[in-house]
Design an enzyme around this catalytic site. Sequence first.
Site, PDB file in Angstrom:
ATOM      1  CE  LYS A  54     -17.770 -16.369  41.736  1.00  0.00           C
ATOM      2  NZ  LYS A  54     -18.452 -15.956  40.624  1.00  0.00           N
ATOM      3  CD  GLN A  98     -18.086 -14.691  37.167  1.00  0.00           C
ATOM      4  OE1 GLN A  98     -17.879 -15.609  37.896  1.00  0.00           O
ATOM      5  NE2 GLN A  98     -17.941 -13.387  37.291  1.00  0.00           N
ATOM      6  CG  ASP A 121     -24.428 -17.404  40.769  1.00  0.00           C
ATOM      7  OD1 ASP A 121     -24.055 -17.127  42.032  1.00  0.00           O
ATOM      8  OD2 ASP A 121     -23.974 -17.376  39.678  1.00  0.00           O
TER       9      ASP A 121
END
Length: 288
Positions: A54, A98, A121
Amino acid sequence: MTAKIIDGAAISQQIRDKLASEVAAFRAQTGVIPHLAAVLVGENPASAVYVRSKQKACETTGLKSTLHKLPADTTQQQLLDLITQLNQAPDVHGILVQLPLPKQIDQQVVLDAVTPLKDVDAFHPENVGLIAQGRPRFLPCTPHGVQQLLMASATQIAGAHAVIIGRSEIVGKPLAMMLVQKGTGADATVTVCHSRTRNLAEITLQADILIAAIGVPRFVTANMVRPGAVVIDVGINRVDDKLVGDVDFDAVKEIASAITPVPKGVGPMTIAMLLKNTLTAARLQTKS
Ligand code: NAD
């Protein structure tokens, strides 16, 4: 019939190229560099790989990324303190925590603590609510990637019966909300199946679009797929040091009209959508 392969690597690259020019224009116009702060707790090797890819994608698209690495024995309060600091940092536009988090930390508490404007997200209840109401601020990365793959492969979505196997908060549920909305890339009739679904194959055989997000290698076999269906495989499973999806690719490609491979299917799309959300977050937080 052998299915058309939906090339997530190529489609995501096109999206990233377009994003790179949008980022360059935004930077030139505002002087602001969109900035994603990634938080990694513990030593999970798969998580470290995901975060690294990412970050690399951010760099090649003109976004700034920083990594906040915390030890495996971090307390929930220490992580919440970092989230508060990132929430308040004016130069941070997106925050990515994460997953999974170590077991002493309540994941829900941490995700709820990310300020909704930096929630790239789209896990915060405010953002989930906006998605449910059909007026999203951010779309969740993996479901959005799936939707983009369907659109890029010219799959007929409106009026189609989309069957999703999996009801997770990350993939199945938000994807169902998105495909059932009115509008482009949606208007599907959606069925969500899960571990308690009875007669699963009877339902999957009715799917025009079949999406597998289960986490069980090669779970979807050829006898579960209607001839001509479009099959999207979200699964990423490691088997004998090889990545395989939730679909028995070799058999199902002989029946489906189109199918995503693993790797190079949904995975790269998830990253492209994260980059897109980081630019959106920077736009939302930058007064022009
Ligand atoms: P999860 O474990 O949270 O959910 C799995 C879902 O599958 C559950 O809702 C469960 O009810 C359903 N399920 C399990 N066994 C079943 C069965 N026998 N019959 C019917 N349904 C069953 O998983 P998740 O986070 O949604 O991830 C699913 C898969 O997608 C995993 O392989 C994960 O690694 C992968 N994934 C990939 C990406 C990507 O970017 N490509 C992103 C997220 C997740």
